[in-house]
Scaffold this active site. Structure first.
Site, PDB file in Angstrom:
ATOM      1  N   THR A 126      57.822  33.270  95.948  1.00 35.36           N
ATOM      2  CA  THR A 126      59.242  32.942  95.830  1.00 35.36           C
ATOM      3  C   THR A 126      60.014  33.990  96.627  1.00 35.36           C
ATOM      4  O   THR A 126      59.763  35.189  96.487  1.00 35.36           O
ATOM      5  CB  THR A 126      59.672  32.971  94.352  1.00 35.36           C
ATOM      6  OG1 THR A 126      58.770  32.148  93.617  1.00 35.36           O
ATOM      7  CG2 THR A 126      61.090  32.473  94.171  1.00 35.36           C
ATOM      8  N   LYS A 212      63.306  26.406  95.480  1.00 34.21           N
ATOM      9  CA  LYS A 212      62.487  27.106  94.479  1.00 34.21           C
ATOM     10  C   LYS A 212      63.359  28.004  93.597  1.00 34.21           C
ATOM     11  O   LYS A 212      63.238  28.027  92.372  1.00 34.21           O
ATOM     12  CB  LYS A 212      61.398  27.935  95.186  1.00 34.21           C
ATOM     13  CG  LYS A 212      60.645  28.892  94.301  1.00 34.21           C
ATOM     14  CD  LYS A 212      59.856  28.196  93.216  1.00 34.21           C
ATOM     15  CE  LYS A 212      59.329  29.179  92.186  1.00 34.21           C
ATOM     16  NZ  LYS A 212      58.612  28.573  91.092  1.00 34.21           N
ATOM     17  N   ARG A 219      66.871  26.691  85.087  1.00 33.02           N
ATOM     18  CA  ARG A 219      66.276  26.930  83.763  1.00 33.02           C
ATOM     19  C   ARG A 219      66.951  28.113  83.079  1.00 33.02           C
ATOM     20  O   ARG A 219      67.155  28.109  81.866  1.00 33.02           O
ATOM     21  CB  ARG A 219      64.769  27.147  83.882  1.00 33.02           C
ATOM     22  CG  ARG A 219      64.044  25.859  84.272  1.00 33.02           C
ATOM     23  CD  ARG A 219      62.554  26.034  84.319  1.00 33.02           C
ATOM     24  NE  ARG A 219      61.945  26.241  83.017  1.00 33.02           N
ATOM     25  CZ  ARG A 219      61.774  25.309  82.095  1.00 33.02           C
ATOM     26  NH1 ARG A 219      62.158  24.076  82.351  1.00 33.02           N
ATOM     27  NH2 ARG A 219      61.215  25.579  80.950  1.00 33.02           N
ATOM     28  N   HIS A 250      70.710  11.391  72.833  1.00 29.88           N
ATOM     29  CA  HIS A 250      71.452  10.738  73.917  1.00 29.88           C
ATOM     30  C   HIS A 250      70.567  10.747  75.171  1.00 29.88           C
ATOM     31  O   HIS A 250      70.012  11.796  75.522  1.00 29.88           O
ATOM     32  CB  HIS A 250      72.757  11.500  74.193  1.00 29.88           C
ATOM     33  CG  HIS A 250      73.669  10.757  75.121  1.00 29.88           C
ATOM     34  ND1 HIS A 250      73.363  10.572  76.455  1.00 29.88           N
ATOM     35  CD2 HIS A 250      74.849  10.147  74.915  1.00 29.88           C
ATOM     36  CE1 HIS A 250      74.324   9.877  77.027  1.00 29.88           C
ATOM     37  NE2 HIS A 250      75.246   9.603  76.102  1.00 29.88           N
ATOM     38  N   ARG A 252      71.118  10.918  78.243  1.00 36.59           N
ATOM     39  CA  ARG A 252      71.447  11.787  79.378  1.00 36.59           C
ATOM     40  C   ARG A 252      71.606  13.250  78.959  1.00 36.59           C
ATOM     41  O   ARG A 252      72.102  14.060  79.719  1.00 36.59           O
ATOM     42  CB  ARG A 252      72.722  11.279  80.073  1.00 36.59           C
ATOM     43  CG  ARG A 252      72.500   9.992  80.848  1.00 36.59           C
ATOM     44  CD  ARG A 252      73.724   9.538  81.589  1.00 36.59           C
ATOM     45  NE  ARG A 252      74.796   9.129  80.694  1.00 36.59           N
ATOM     46  CZ  ARG A 252      74.862   7.954  80.070  1.00 36.59           C
ATOM     47  NH1 ARG A 252      73.894   7.065  80.247  1.00 36.59           N
ATOM     48  NH2 ARG A 252      75.854   7.672  79.273  1.00 36.59           N
ATOM     49  N   CYS A 266      59.426  34.659  87.007  1.00 35.35           N
ATOM     50  CA  CYS A 266      60.152  33.620  87.754  1.00 35.35           C
ATOM     51  C   CYS A 266      61.611  33.507  87.339  1.00 35.35           C
ATOM     52  O   CYS A 266      62.509  33.845  88.108  1.00 35.35           O
ATOM     53  CB  CYS A 266      59.445  32.284  87.566  1.00 35.35           C
ATOM     54  SG  CYS A 266      57.900  32.211  88.464  1.00 35.35           S
TER      55      CYS A 266
HETATM   56  N1  LIG Z   1      53.772  33.960  87.647  1.00 33.79           N
HETATM   57  C1  LIG Z   1      54.276  32.726  87.713  1.00 33.79           C
HETATM   58  O1  LIG Z   1      54.347  31.998  86.723  1.00 33.79           O
HETATM   59  C2  LIG Z   1      54.757  32.159  89.028  1.00 33.79           C
HETATM   60  C3  LIG Z   1      55.006  30.791  89.125  1.00 33.79           C
HETATM   61  C4  LIG Z   1      55.417  30.276  90.344  1.00 33.79           C
HETATM   62  C5  LIG Z   1      55.621  31.131  91.424  1.00 33.79           C
HETATM   63  N2  LIG Z   1      55.395  32.465  91.300  1.00 33.79           N
HETATM   64  C6  LIG Z   1      55.586  33.331  92.469  1.00 33.79           C
HETATM   65  O2  LIG Z   1      54.288  33.627  92.977  1.00 33.79           O
HETATM   66  C7  LIG Z   1      54.294  34.947  93.527  1.00 33.79           C
HETATM   67  C8  LIG Z   1      53.206  35.772  92.868  1.00 33.79           C
HETATM   68  O3  LIG Z   1      53.500  35.941  91.504  1.00 33.79           O
HETATM   69  P1  LIG Z   1      52.438  36.596  90.517  1.00 33.79           P
HETATM   70  O4  LIG Z   1      52.959  36.361  89.155  1.00 33.79           O
HETATM   71  O5  LIG Z   1      51.067  36.135  90.869  1.00 33.79           O
HETATM   72  O6  LIG Z   1      52.580  38.146  90.917  1.00 33.79           O
HETATM   73  P2  LIG Z   1      51.519  39.295  90.628  1.00 33.79           P
HETATM   74  O7  LIG Z   1      52.270  40.571  90.672  1.00 33.79           O
HETATM   75  O8  LIG Z   1      50.738  38.948  89.406  1.00 33.79           O
HETATM   76  O9  LIG Z   1      50.523  39.223  91.874  1.00 33.79           O
HETATM   77  C9  LIG Z   1      50.814  39.743  93.124  1.00 33.79           C
HETATM   78  C10 LIG Z   1      49.539  40.407  93.645  1.00 33.79           C
HETATM   79  O10 LIG Z   1      49.779  40.832  94.980  1.00 33.79           O
HETATM   80  C11 LIG Z   1      49.095  42.060  95.176  1.00 33.79           C
HETATM   81  N3  LIG Z   1      49.653  42.737  96.348  1.00 33.79           N
HETATM   82  C12 LIG Z   1      50.755  43.520  96.429  1.00 33.79           C
HETATM   83  N4  LIG Z   1      50.926  43.942  97.702  1.00 33.79           N
HETATM   84  C13 LIG Z   1      49.912  43.406  98.430  1.00 33.79           C
HETATM   85  C14 LIG Z   1      49.540  43.488  99.801  1.00 33.79           C
HETATM   86  N5  LIG Z   1      50.248  44.199 100.687  1.00 33.79           N
HETATM   87  N6  LIG Z   1      48.431  42.823 100.196  1.00 33.79           N
HETATM   88  C15 LIG Z   1      47.683  42.116  99.306  1.00 33.79           C
HETATM   89  N7  LIG Z   1      47.986  42.010  97.999  1.00 33.79           N
HETATM   90  C16 LIG Z   1      49.095  42.648  97.566  1.00 33.79           C
HETATM   91  C17 LIG Z   1      49.303  42.789  93.874  1.00 33.79           C
HETATM   92  O11 LIG Z   1      48.349  43.829  93.705  1.00 33.79           O
HETATM   93  C18 LIG Z   1      49.131  41.647  92.867  1.00 33.79           C
HETATM   94  O12 LIG Z   1      47.791  41.522  92.452  1.00 33.79           O
HETATM   95  C19 LIG Z   1      55.691  35.511  93.294  1.00 33.79           C
HETATM   96  O13 LIG Z   1      56.467  35.303  94.438  1.00 33.79           O
HETATM   97  C20 LIG Z   1      56.223  34.672  92.153  1.00 33.79           C
HETATM   98  O14 LIG Z   1      57.619  34.610  92.158  1.00 33.79           O
HETATM   99  C21 LIG Z   1      54.943  33.001  90.131  1.00 33.79           C
END
Ligand SMILES: NC(=O)c1ccc[n+]([C@@H]2O[C@H](COP(=O)([O-])OP(=O)(O)OC[C@H]3O[C@@H](n4cnc5c(N)ncnc54)[C@H](O)[C@@H]3O)[C@@H](O)[C@H]2O)c1
Length: 455
Positions: A126, A212, A219, A250, A252, A266
């Site tokens: 995101t 996104k 929400r 309702h 709607r 998120c």
């Molecule tokens: N968690 C959710 O429910 C969810 C849902 C939809 C979208 N997202 C989006 O997905 C993305 C990831 O979210 P997440 O919850 O998995 O985050 P997270 O922090 O759990 O995972 C991110 C990972 O990236 C790694 N990382 C950091 N810098 C790095 C680099 N330079 N090279 C390689 N790896 C690196 C971190 O060590 C970590 O393991 C975010 O943008 C989030 O907004 C999350």
């Protein structure tokens, strides 16, 4: 031959995404900068809770390690030897309202250095809307020395799954997708078709980024509305859940239910991403207010608990509060921005002695108890902030008989009170307010019983 997929970032999204791809027959090289995480994954260890078809994610991980479909590394260069597709899931943390872009931008610089002509970079993180054109694509170009859209493909498809249902939703949800060029978008769709049976909705990079953030911001606003309704219902002395149930008849109207706040990576970050994408003269007061209302929810809950304790001649300051569930939502061990943790901090600031228990959360905070029994022993109040599966089968009447009585029960999940009712405890009143409970005489050998409700 370089035909595999590299997933960059192996967190709550990247790891299950990698394994969902493996389930669909792909070979995936997972890349993460966190050496400890990579080492654990190689040993088949993960704390991410994403069960799928009755199997834990850890078990799925072990299957795919054994089959050779999944490998993990800290080296992008190593991944680039076998992969021509790079799916990026590194996020943008927020502290206060400041978006921390460094981890993702560092990742993009590193990735640019290993790109080869013909590769695809597909961003699923995101983003602050505008980052694809302003930051990501130019950095990939300068680090690689290649021309984006001509020498390599670059696309954006925001990830939309909900934690806890990720393995299923990766394969079923519709995908919004945008490419730097049409060919980039087509290439991204070709890859994602191997993962999902959902529909593809092609749009521009900017709309994909915004959509996104707007999904999450919507929400946040709806949850804030639910919290305001809770305050309105309280003033009128009515049950907010019944009020919402009636309004939702309702066709709607689709109101959400209030809780103790909203957490995770998120929804709470959406406002900061949106605000960071606008010029300083722009104001988005609705989104800003929703954020403030949701951040206030645990403070409100603490005030209610204090007021209820007063009714039984106690004060929050000096009271022993048992807090059950620390995850950011039911069934989750993700404690990022968890309102339960926020609630625990507020209670402690107000002088309460907090013992918390969540069987899914590793010991980390000084206030965590080792067991439900330890957590509940001699409690003046019990508050339920997130429901975990293990709570379903706990012997509640027996456990609660060990608390101080009268006991204040703040059953935010409406799971404990029904089970007390089943055990013949008498409960009445509004389910969103804390109850005052005394075990009924026949329900416990240890203490006298009767249940009274705060009006
Ligand atoms: N968690 C959710 O429910 C969810 C849902 C939809 C979208 N997202 C989006 O997905 C993305 C990831 O979210 P997440 O919850 O998995 O985050 P997270 O922090 O759990 O995972 C991110 C990972 O990236 C790694 N990382 C950091 N810098 C790095 C680099 N330079 N090279 C390689 N790896 C690196 C971190 O060590 C970590 O393991 C975010 O943008 C989030 O907004 C999350």
């Amino acid at each position: 031959m370089r035909t595999h997929v590299a997933v960059v970032g192996l967190g709550y999204i990247g790891l299950p995404l990698s394994l969902a791809l493996c389930e669909r027959g792909e070979t995936v090289i997972g890349v993460d900068v966190d050496e400890r995480k990579v080492d654990e994954l190689r040993r088949g260890v993960t704390h991410v809770m994403e069960p799928y078809r009755g199997e834990s994610l850890e078990s799925i991980l072990r299957r795919h390690l054994a089959s050779g479909r999944f490998t993990a590394t800290t080296s992008l260069a190593e991944a680039a030897e076998r992969a021509d597709t790079f799916i990026v899931t590194v996020g943008l943390p927020v502290s206060g309202e400041v978006v921390e872009k460094t981890p993702l931008l560092a990742c993009i610089n590193d990735l640019g250095r290993v790109l080869t002509a013909g590769d695809l970079v597909l961003i699923r993180s995101t983003l602050v809307p505008g980052m694809m054109e302003r930051d990501i694509i130019p950095r990939l170009a300068s680090a690689s020395g290649l021309v984006p859209g001509r020498d390599f493909h670059v696309a954006y498809a925001p990830e939309r799954v909900a934690e806890g249902r990720a393995m299923e939703e990766f394969q079923t949800l519709d995908v919004v997708v945008a490419g730097l060029t049409d060919a980039c978008a087509r290439r991204a769709v070709d890859v994602l078709k191997r993962l999902t049976d959902g529909q593809f909705h092609k749009t521009s990079l900017r709309v994909a980024e915004l959509s996104k953030v707007v999904e999450n911001a919507q929400r946040d606003v709806n949850i804030a509305l639910a919290h305001e309704l809770k305050a309105v219902a309280e003033q009128h002395g009515v049950d907010v859940y019944e009020l919402i149930r009636m309004a939702n008849t309702h066709p709607r109207v689709r109101l959400l239910e209030p809780n103790i706040g909203v957490g995770g990576f998120c929804i709470p970050n959406a406002y900061a991403y949106l605000a960071a994408s606008l010029t300083s003269e722009e104001h988005i007061p609705l989104f800003s207010l929703a954020r403030q209302i949701n951040l206030l929810a645990p403070h409100r809950a603490a005030r209610q608990l204090d007021e209820t304790l007063h009714r039984v001649g106690k004060r929050l300051s000096g009271a022993r509060v048992a807090l059950l569930g620390l995850g950011m939502k039911d069934g989750s061990n993700d404690i990022r921005q968890s309102p339960a943790i926020h609630f625990a901090d507020i209670l402690a600031e107000r002088g309460a002695s907090v013992a918390a228990f969540d069987p899914t959360v590793e010991p980390y905070f000084p206030f965590q108890a080792a067991s439900l029994e330890d957590c509940l022993a001699d409690a003046d109040a019990v508050a339920i902030a997130a429901w975990q599966e293990a709570f379903d089968t706990a012997p509640w009447p027996h456990l609660l008989a060990r608390c101080q009585h009268p006991l204040v029960v703040f059953d935010l999940k409406r799971r404990l009170v029904p089970s007390l009712k089943q055990a013949q405890w008498q409960i009445q009143g509004n389910s969103h307010l804390p109850y005052i409970a005394l075990p009924a005489p026949h329900a416990s050998a240890e203490r006298d019983c009767a249940v009274e409700m705060v009006p």
